[in-house]
Design a protein around this motif. Structure first.
Motif, PDB file in Angstrom:
ATOM      1  N   ARG A 191       0.840  -1.200   0.000  1.00 18.68           N
ATOM      2  CA  ARG A 191       0.000   0.000   0.000  1.00 18.68           C
ATOM      3  C   ARG A 191       0.880   1.256   0.000  1.00 18.68           C
ATOM      4  NH1 ARG A 191      -2.391  -0.782   4.651  1.00 18.68           N
ATOM      5  NH2 ARG A 191      -3.900  -2.234   3.744  1.00 18.68           N
ATOM      6  N   MET A 192       1.979   1.209   0.737  1.00 22.62           N
ATOM      7  CA  MET A 192       2.880   2.349   0.841  1.00 22.62           C
ATOM      8  C   MET A 192       3.462   2.751  -0.521  1.00 22.62           C
ATOM      9  SD  MET A 192       6.566   2.460   2.798  1.00 22.62           S
ATOM     10  CE  MET A 192       5.905   1.789   4.318  1.00 22.62           C
ATOM     11  N   TRP A 193       3.811   1.748  -1.333  1.00 22.30           N
ATOM     12  CA  TRP A 193       4.501   2.021  -2.594  1.00 22.30           C
ATOM     13  C   TRP A 193       3.562   2.078  -3.795  1.00 22.30           C
ATOM     14  CZ3 TRP A 193       9.218   3.817  -2.245  1.00 22.30           C
ATOM     15  CH2 TRP A 193       9.966   3.507  -1.094  1.00 22.30           C
ATOM     16  N   ALA A 194       2.295   1.790  -3.602  1.00 21.57           N
ATOM     17  CA  ALA A 194       1.357   1.714  -4.732  1.00 21.57           C
ATOM     18  C   ALA A 194       1.287   3.035  -5.489  1.00 21.57           C
ATOM     19  CB  ALA A 194      -0.032   1.323  -4.239  1.00 21.57           C
ATOM     20  N   GLY A 195       1.539   2.970  -6.799  1.00 23.54           N
ATOM     21  CA  GLY A 195       1.416   4.133  -7.659  1.00 23.54           C
ATOM     22  C   GLY A 195       2.482   5.190  -7.486  1.00 23.54           C
ATOM     23  N   ARG A 196       3.565   4.864  -6.792  1.00 26.23           N
ATOM     24  CA  ARG A 196       4.569   5.886  -6.483  1.00 26.23           C
ATOM     25  C   ARG A 196       5.877   5.693  -7.255  1.00 26.23           C
ATOM     26  NH1 ARG A 196       1.641   5.504  -1.524  1.00 26.23           N
ATOM     27  NH2 ARG A 196       0.897   7.587  -0.934  1.00 26.23           N
ATOM     28  N   ALA A 197       5.823   5.000  -8.367  1.00 27.39           N
ATOM     29  CA  ALA A 197       7.048   4.742  -9.131  1.00 27.39           C
ATOM     30  C   ALA A 197       7.687   6.036  -9.629  1.00 27.39           C
ATOM     31  CB  ALA A 197       6.749   3.822 -10.313  1.00 27.39           C
ATOM     32  N   GLU A 198       6.880   6.967 -10.099  1.00 31.28           N
ATOM     33  CA  GLU A 198       7.449   8.208 -10.634  1.00 31.28           C
ATOM     34  C   GLU A 198       8.139   9.017  -9.537  1.00 31.28           C
ATOM     35  OE1 GLU A 198       6.104  12.198 -13.169  1.00 31.28           O
ATOM     36  OE2 GLU A 198       4.661  10.579 -12.813  1.00 31.28           O
ATOM     37  N   ALA A 199       7.475   9.136  -8.383  1.00 31.09           N
ATOM     38  CA  ALA A 199       8.079   9.875  -7.277  1.00 31.09           C
ATOM     39  C   ALA A 199       9.352   9.187  -6.797  1.00 31.09           C
ATOM     40  CB  ALA A 199       7.078  10.002  -6.132  1.00 31.09           C
ATOM     41  N   TYR A 200       9.329   7.870  -6.703  1.00 28.04           N
ATOM     42  CA  TYR A 200      10.511   7.125  -6.304  1.00 28.04           C
ATOM     43  C   TYR A 200      11.646   7.311  -7.312  1.00 28.04           C
ATOM     44  CZ  TYR A 200      13.620   3.124  -5.683  1.00 28.04           C
ATOM     45  OH  TYR A 200      14.737   2.336  -5.536  1.00 28.04           O
ATOM     46  N   GLY A 201      11.318   7.213  -8.591  1.00 28.50           N
ATOM     47  CA  GLY A 201      12.338   7.298  -9.626  1.00 28.50           C
ATOM     48  C   GLY A 201      13.085   8.613  -9.626  1.00 28.50           C
ATOM     49  N   SER A 202      12.435   9.686  -9.213  1.00 29.08           N
ATOM     50  CA  SER A 202      13.082  11.005  -9.227  1.00 29.08           C
ATOM     51  C   SER A 202      13.703  11.378  -7.887  1.00 29.08           C
ATOM     52  CB  SER A 202      12.060  12.073  -9.624  1.00 29.08           C
ATOM     53  OG  SER A 202      11.010  12.138  -8.683  1.00 29.08           O
ATOM     54  N   THR A 203      13.600  10.497  -6.878  1.00 25.61           N
ATOM     55  CA  THR A 203      14.129  10.840  -5.551  1.00 25.61           C
ATOM     56  C   THR A 203      14.954   9.687  -4.974  1.00 25.61           C
ATOM     57  OG1 THR A 203      12.031  10.116  -4.549  1.00 25.61           O
ATOM     58  CG2 THR A 203      12.251  12.474  -5.063  1.00 25.61           C
ATOM     59  N   PHE A 204      14.286   8.778  -4.263  1.00 28.20           N
ATOM     60  CA  PHE A 204      15.008   7.729  -3.554  1.00 28.20           C
ATOM     61  C   PHE A 204      15.722   6.743  -4.475  1.00 28.20           C
ATOM     62  CE2 PHE A 204      12.220   7.905   0.548  1.00 28.20           C
ATOM     63  CZ  PHE A 204      12.942   9.009   0.977  1.00 28.20           C
ATOM     64  N   ALA A 205      15.291   6.635  -5.728  1.00 27.12           N
ATOM     65  CA  ALA A 205      15.977   5.717  -6.648  1.00 27.12           C
ATOM     66  C   ALA A 205      17.441   6.114  -6.817  1.00 27.12           C
ATOM     67  CB  ALA A 205      15.270   5.684  -7.997  1.00 27.12           C
ATOM     68  N   ARG A 206      17.710   7.403  -6.813  1.00 27.39           N
ATOM     69  CA  ARG A 206      19.106   7.849  -6.942  1.00 27.39           C
ATOM     70  C   ARG A 206      19.914   7.458  -5.707  1.00 27.39           C
ATOM     71  NH1 ARG A 206      21.449  12.076  -7.425  1.00 27.39           N
ATOM     72  NH2 ARG A 206      20.145  13.521  -6.220  1.00 27.39           N
ATOM     73  N   LEU A 207      19.301   7.553  -4.541  1.00 25.55           N
ATOM     74  CA  LEU A 207      19.978   7.120  -3.320  1.00 25.55           C
ATOM     75  C   LEU A 207      20.287   5.633  -3.380  1.00 25.55           C
ATOM     76  CD1 LEU A 207      20.765   7.573  -0.265  1.00 25.55           C
ATOM     77  CD2 LEU A 207      18.400   6.912   0.256  1.00 25.55           C
ATOM     78  N   CYS A 208      19.306   4.850  -3.768  1.00 29.14           N
ATOM     79  CA  CYS A 208      19.465   3.390  -3.778  1.00 29.14           C
ATOM     80  C   CYS A 208      20.423   2.899  -4.854  1.00 29.14           C
ATOM     81  CB  CYS A 208      18.097   2.725  -3.950  1.00 29.14           C
ATOM     82  SG  CYS A 208      16.965   3.011  -2.565  1.00 29.14           S
ATOM     83  N   ALA A 209      20.737   3.744  -5.823  1.00 27.16           N
ATOM     84  CA  ALA A 209      21.621   3.336  -6.923  1.00 27.16           C
ATOM     85  C   ALA A 209      23.091   3.250  -6.505  1.00 27.16           C
ATOM     86  CB  ALA A 209      21.484   4.308  -8.088  1.00 27.16           C
ATOM     87  N   HIS A 210      23.466   3.903  -5.417  1.00 27.72           N
ATOM     88  CA  HIS A 210      24.890   3.986  -5.067  1.00 27.72           C
ATOM     89  C   HIS A 210      25.579   2.624  -4.961  1.00 27.72           C
ATOM     90  CE1 HIS A 210      25.384   8.342  -4.476  1.00 27.72           C
ATOM     91  NE2 HIS A 210      24.142   8.337  -4.006  1.00 27.72           N
ATOM     92  N   PRO A 211      25.019   1.632  -4.260  1.00 23.04           N
ATOM     93  CA  PRO A 211      25.755   0.371  -4.118  1.00 23.04           C
ATOM     94  C   PRO A 211      25.572  -0.623  -5.259  1.00 23.04           C
ATOM     95  CG  PRO A 211      23.804   0.334  -2.738  1.00 23.04           C
ATOM     96  CD  PRO A 211      23.832   1.678  -3.393  1.00 23.04           C
ATOM     97  N   VAL A 212      24.882  -0.229  -6.336  1.00 18.86           N
ATOM     98  CA  VAL A 212      24.592  -1.190  -7.408  1.00 18.86           C
ATOM     99  C   VAL A 212      25.858  -1.773  -8.034  1.00 18.86           C
ATOM    100  CG1 VAL A 212      23.666  -1.373  -9.769  1.00 18.86           C
ATOM    101  CG2 VAL A 212      22.242  -0.469  -7.921  1.00 18.86           C
ATOM    102  N   PRO A 213      26.878  -0.988  -8.373  1.00 17.41           N
ATOM    103  CA  PRO A 213      28.085  -1.613  -8.941  1.00 17.41           C
ATOM    104  C   PRO A 213      28.701  -2.666  -8.030  1.00 17.41           C
ATOM    105  CG  PRO A 213      28.108   0.744  -9.348  1.00 17.41           C
ATOM    106  CD  PRO A 213      26.973   0.494  -8.401  1.00 17.41           C
ATOM    107  N   GLU A 214      28.785  -2.379  -6.721  1.00 14.96           N
ATOM    108  CA  GLU A 214      29.325  -3.364  -5.779  1.00 14.96           C
ATOM    109  C   GLU A 214      28.414  -4.590  -5.681  1.00 14.96           C
ATOM    110  OE1 GLU A 214      31.372  -1.912  -1.984  1.00 14.96           O
ATOM    111  OE2 GLU A 214      30.077  -0.213  -2.521  1.00 14.96           O
TER     112      GLU A 214
END
Length: 272
Positions: free
Chosen positions: A16-39
């Protein structure tokens, strides 16, 4: 909830928390979560020809990075809008939620999950499912937030406190029997308990830079627990939180008008 439904109350609240919030996530927290992806991908030895599953793909960041390495990638997310966003970026993503995945036993060479274990109500059952879809000797790599300093969340928390806001009851919380220590040792033990071998975990730290308005947008858009707290308030209280947030951010977290936010993640690996 029917007895056959694998979702817990925690899972239901998360969805319920994340429902329909892909656009907002993609422009904010997605950048934060991307940092450890290469590792994360290095830890799972993802490279050319690897058949990899990205579980909890979000908007597809880790899946895209794996594809850029020449891997063959499948991805899943519990939120339809997230899976659609990932597909829009060229990822073979579909809707599926742990602990039930639509794949055969031993299908993948590697499974990666970037901050997905934080969001499941039955982490041990979820890990058993990830082990099921890995071939013998297949590699698992996961990130999850550590208990170390998370400056972005700290900033939110201080703004709430300064505004006199008390978190509402009923925020998503794991059942005590399902919880585990959010330490390197605790996560490694959890992986071993789930039947993996060679489990290891360590903390990685990184500096996230974001605009003051960008970081506030994540909260006021309802993302994550901070979003649940902020959006539960009346307009006057939200305005007060925003005022305190801006004051604290300007005084202690910005450099040249940009937020400088130190975060830490646990990076775990194991073998099926």
């Amino acid at each position: 909830m029917s007895p056959a439904d694998p979702a817990t109350a925690f899972d239901t609240a998360e969805r319920r928390m994340w429902a329909g919030r892909a656009e907002a996530y993609g422009s904010t927290f997605a950048r934060l979560c991307a940092h450890p992806v290469p590792e994360l991908l290095d830890t799972a030895d993802v490279g050319a020809g690897t058949y990899v599953l990205d579980v909890g793909t979000g908007t597809g960041t880790a899946a895209l990075a794996a594809q850029e390495r020449g891997a063959r990638v499948r991805a899943v997310d519990a939120e339809p809008a997230m899976a659609a966003a990932a597909r829009g970026r060229g990822v073979a993503a579909e809707v599926a939620a742990l602990p039930e995945l639509p794949f055969a036993d031993g299908e993948f060479d590697a499974v990666v999950g970037n901050f997905v274990l934080n969001h499941v109500g039955r982490p041990r059952t979820a890990l058993a499912e990830l082990r099921r879809v890995l071939r013998p000797g297949g590699r698992l790599a996961l990130t999850l937030w550590s208990t170390g300093r998370q400056a972005g969340m700290e900033l939110y928390g201080r703004a709430l406190e300064a505004a006199g806001v008390i978190p509402p009851p009923g925020l998503p919380r794991l059942e005590a029997a399902e919880d585990f220590p959010r330490t390197a040792e605790g996560v490694a033990a959890l992986l071993t308990e789930a039947g993996f071998t060679g489990a290891a975990c360590a903390e990685t730290r990184f500096e996230h830079r974001a605009g003051v308005e960008e970081w506030w947008t994540a909260a006021v858009s309802g993302l994550a627990t901070i979003g649940l707290i902020v959006t539960a308030q009346d307009p006057g209280t939200v305005a007060r939180i925003r005022e305190e947030y801006g004051r604290i951010a300007a005084a202690e977290y910005t450099d040249g008008g940009e937020l400088i936010l130190e975060h830490g993640a646990l990076l775990a690996r194991a073998t099926a």
